[in-house]
Design a protein around this motif. Structure first.
Motif, PDB file in Angstrom:
ATOM      1  N   ARG A 263       0.807  -1.218   0.000  1.00 52.22           N
ATOM      2  CA  ARG A 263       0.000   0.000   0.000  1.00 52.22           C
ATOM      3  C   ARG A 263       0.839   1.266   0.000  1.00 52.22           C
ATOM      4  O   ARG A 263       0.389   2.312  -0.490  1.00 52.22           O
ATOM      5  CB  ARG A 263      -0.925   0.003   1.216  1.00 52.22           C
ATOM      6  N   HIS A 264       2.044   1.185   0.536  1.00 50.17           N
ATOM      7  CA  HIS A 264       2.836   2.396   0.715  1.00 50.17           C
ATOM      8  C   HIS A 264       4.140   2.402  -0.100  1.00 50.17           C
ATOM      9  O   HIS A 264       4.292   3.211  -1.008  1.00 50.17           O
ATOM     10  CB  HIS A 264       3.121   2.606   2.201  1.00 50.17           C
ATOM     11  N   ILE A 265       5.070   1.516   0.231  1.00 52.16           N
ATOM     12  CA  ILE A 265       6.392   1.602  -0.394  1.00 52.16           C
ATOM     13  C   ILE A 265       6.337   1.293  -1.888  1.00 52.16           C
ATOM     14  O   ILE A 265       6.818   2.081  -2.718  1.00 52.16           O
ATOM     15  CB  ILE A 265       7.386   0.668   0.326  1.00 52.16           C
ATOM     16  N   LEU A 266       5.759   0.162  -2.270  1.00 56.39           N
ATOM     17  CA  LEU A 266       5.692  -0.191  -3.687  1.00 56.39           C
ATOM     18  C   LEU A 266       4.784   0.754  -4.451  1.00 56.39           C
ATOM     19  O   LEU A 266       5.092   1.172  -5.578  1.00 56.39           O
ATOM     20  CB  LEU A 266       5.215  -1.633  -3.848  1.00 56.39           C
ATOM     21  N   ASN A 267       3.654   1.095  -3.857  1.00 55.08           N
ATOM     22  CA  ASN A 267       2.710   2.018  -4.484  1.00 55.08           C
ATOM     23  C   ASN A 267       3.379   3.344  -4.829  1.00 55.08           C
ATOM     24  O   ASN A 267       3.067   3.960  -5.855  1.00 55.08           O
ATOM     25  CB  ASN A 267       1.534   2.245  -3.529  1.00 55.08           C
ATOM     26  N   CYS A 268       4.304   3.778  -3.984  1.00 57.73           N
ATOM     27  CA  CYS A 268       5.022   5.031  -4.220  1.00 57.73           C
ATOM     28  C   CYS A 268       6.201   4.863  -5.166  1.00 57.73           C
ATOM     29  O   CYS A 268       6.442   5.699  -6.039  1.00 57.73           O
ATOM     30  CB  CYS A 268       5.526   5.592  -2.892  1.00 57.73           C
ATOM     31  N   ALA A 269       6.947   3.797  -4.990  1.00 62.69           N
ATOM     32  CA  ALA A 269       8.191   3.627  -5.750  1.00 62.69           C
ATOM     33  C   ALA A 269       7.960   3.560  -7.254  1.00 62.69           C
ATOM     34  O   ALA A 269       8.796   4.021  -8.036  1.00 62.69           O
ATOM     35  CB  ALA A 269       8.927   2.377  -5.269  1.00 62.69           C
ATOM     36  N   VAL A 270       6.831   2.986  -7.686  1.00 63.73           N
ATOM     37  CA  VAL A 270       6.622   2.800  -9.126  1.00 63.73           C
ATOM     38  C   VAL A 270       6.436   4.109  -9.872  1.00 63.73           C
ATOM     39  O   VAL A 270       6.515   4.134 -11.105  1.00 63.73           O
ATOM     40  CB  VAL A 270       5.426   1.870  -9.397  1.00 63.73           C
ATOM     41  N   VAL A 271       6.252   5.218  -9.163  1.00 67.27           N
ATOM     42  CA  VAL A 271       6.141   6.504  -9.856  1.00 67.27           C
ATOM     43  C   VAL A 271       7.436   6.854 -10.572  1.00 67.27           C
ATOM     44  O   VAL A 271       7.459   7.695 -11.476  1.00 67.27           O
ATOM     45  CB  VAL A 271       5.725   7.619  -8.870  1.00 67.27           C
ATOM     46  N   GLU A 272       8.525   6.179 -10.207  1.00 66.22           N
ATOM     47  CA  GLU A 272       9.804   6.442 -10.861  1.00 66.22           C
ATOM     48  C   GLU A 272       9.753   6.169 -12.362  1.00 66.22           C
ATOM     49  O   GLU A 272      10.581   6.698 -13.113  1.00 66.22           O
ATOM     50  CB  GLU A 272      10.921   5.618 -10.215  1.00 66.22           C
ATOM     51  N   GLU A 273       8.786   5.392 -12.814  1.00 64.12           N
ATOM     52  CA  GLU A 273       8.656   5.085 -14.235  1.00 64.12           C
ATOM     53  C   GLU A 273       8.525   6.337 -15.098  1.00 64.12           C
ATOM     54  O   GLU A 273       8.938   6.334 -16.259  1.00 64.12           O
ATOM     55  CB  GLU A 273       7.429   4.202 -14.477  1.00 64.12           C
ATOM     56  N   ILE A 274       7.953   7.380 -14.548  1.00 65.68           N
ATOM     57  CA  ILE A 274       7.701   8.587 -15.336  1.00 65.68           C
ATOM     58  C   ILE A 274       8.565   9.762 -14.891  1.00 65.68           C
ATOM     59  O   ILE A 274       8.242  10.921 -15.160  1.00 65.68           O
ATOM     60  CB  ILE A 274       6.206   8.960 -15.294  1.00 65.68           C
ATOM     61  N   ILE A 275       9.678   9.474 -14.229  1.00 63.45           N
ATOM     62  CA  ILE A 275      10.624  10.514 -13.835  1.00 63.45           C
ATOM     63  C   ILE A 275      11.853  10.415 -14.727  1.00 63.45           C
ATOM     64  O   ILE A 275      12.485   9.357 -14.801  1.00 63.45           O
ATOM     65  CB  ILE A 275      11.023  10.388 -12.355  1.00 63.45           C
ATOM     66  N   PRO A 276      12.223  11.494 -15.422  1.00 68.71           N
ATOM     67  CA  PRO A 276      13.377  11.445 -16.327  1.00 68.71           C
ATOM     68  C   PRO A 276      14.685  11.154 -15.595  1.00 68.71           C
ATOM     69  O   PRO A 276      14.834  11.455 -14.407  1.00 68.71           O
ATOM     70  CB  PRO A 276      13.406  12.844 -16.942  1.00 68.71           C
ATOM     71  N   ALA A 277      15.620  10.595 -16.310  1.00 63.64           N
ATOM     72  CA  ALA A 277      16.941  10.305 -15.746  1.00 63.64           C
ATOM     73  C   ALA A 277      17.615  11.588 -15.283  1.00 63.64           C
ATOM     74  O   ALA A 277      17.564  12.625 -15.948  1.00 63.64           O
ATOM     75  CB  ALA A 277      17.813   9.604 -16.786  1.00 63.64           C
ATOM     76  N   GLY A 278      18.260  11.513 -14.113  1.00 61.96           N
ATOM     77  CA  GLY A 278      19.027  12.633 -13.593  1.00 61.96           C
ATOM     78  C   GLY A 278      18.223  13.825 -13.127  1.00 61.96           C
ATOM     79  O   GLY A 278      18.775  14.898 -12.914  1.00 61.96           O
ATOM     80  N   ALA A 279      16.925  13.666 -12.930  1.00 66.77           N
ATOM     81  CA  ALA A 279      16.056  14.795 -12.573  1.00 66.77           C
ATOM     82  C   ALA A 279      16.273  15.248 -11.133  1.00 66.77           C
ATOM     83  O   ALA A 279      16.660  14.472 -10.262  1.00 66.77           O
ATOM     84  CB  ALA A 279      14.594  14.412 -12.778  1.00 66.77           C
TER      85      ALA A 279
END
Length: 237
Positions: free
Chosen positions: A54-70
């Motif tokens: 509910r918390h850690i995985l649910n949050c971590a997957v947002v990295e899919e749409i964060i550009p490299a080196g942002a």
């Protein structure tokens, strides 16, 4: 914060697949949340059995749409969600945990130190009071209604940067209700997307607001933090 205050929370297979080599650090974070996080009132005790899904995985997957080196600013970071979870998974990012409450910033600073995350820092303050902080991405989870959140986040974003607001089932209706306010704040485009398909169930719902205009005041140099001696740890995307 001592190890005696932590509880062991076994990671599910989905966490093993997502975090890979970073799983030991992510597991340590889960233990901190289950122990000191609960004791200090940052996480409810009933959330411990579902900390991962509910918390850690649910949050971590947002990295899919964060550009490299942002450069990422996590507004109202609280217990470090999503900021710390993303920072663990993506060492190429520079993550700022922005949190106004002292007891939460104390926890966040101790967590960042114990987890040895050189790409994550903690700033105590309110988003609307930040005069120099700039970001390519602003993240937020359970902080405020979208229109109010955008009023805090959009001024921090560089052109083409995005607010990624983790929302629930009412994301579409909340976005529609906020569109008029968004257009007044700053030129932008907004949509609702779902990330983590096949990694988390259900997938994480994100309202993404991408700004299309320049900020109205000078931004500090992107090399500001590098001058402090901190190295970015790259990863191939």
């Amino acid at each position: 914060m001592t190890s005696g205050a932590d509880r062991r929370v076994a990671p599910p297979e989905s966490a093993v697949a997502l975090f890979g080599d970073s799983l030991p650090v992510a597991s340590r974070f889960a233990d901190l949340l289950a122990g000191a996080g609960v004791e200090r009132g940052l996480i409810g005790p009933r959330e411990v059995p579902r900390l991962w899904e509910r918390h850690i995985l649910n949050c971590a997957v947002v990295e899919e749409i964060i550009p490299a080196g942002a450069d990422v600013v996590d507004i109202g970071s609280g217990a470090g969600l999503p900021g710390i979870a993303v920072g663990i998974l993506r060492p190429d990012l520079e993550v700022t945990l922005l949190e106004p409450l002292l007891r939460r910033t104390v926890f966040l600073r101790e967590a960042v130190e114990l987890l040895e995350l050189p790409n994550v820092r903690v700033v105590r303050g309110r988003a609307e009071e930040q005069k120099e902080l700039r970001a390519d991405v602003v993240t937020a989870r359970a902080v405020a209604p979208l229109a109010r959140l955008a009023g805090w986040a959009l001024p921090l974003l560089r052109k083409d940067g995005a607010l990624l607001a983790l929302k629930g089932e009412q994301a579409e209706s909340e976005l529609e209700a906020a569109r008029a306010d968004l257009s007044k704040l700053r030129a932008s485009v907004a949509d609702v997307i779902r990330v983590g398909e096949g990694k988390v169930d259900p997938a994480t719902t994100v309202v993404r607001v991408t700004v299309t205009s320049e900020i109205d005041r000078p931004a500090p140099s992107r090399s500001r933090r590098a001058a402090g001696g901190r190295k970015k740890r790259g990863r191939k995307r």
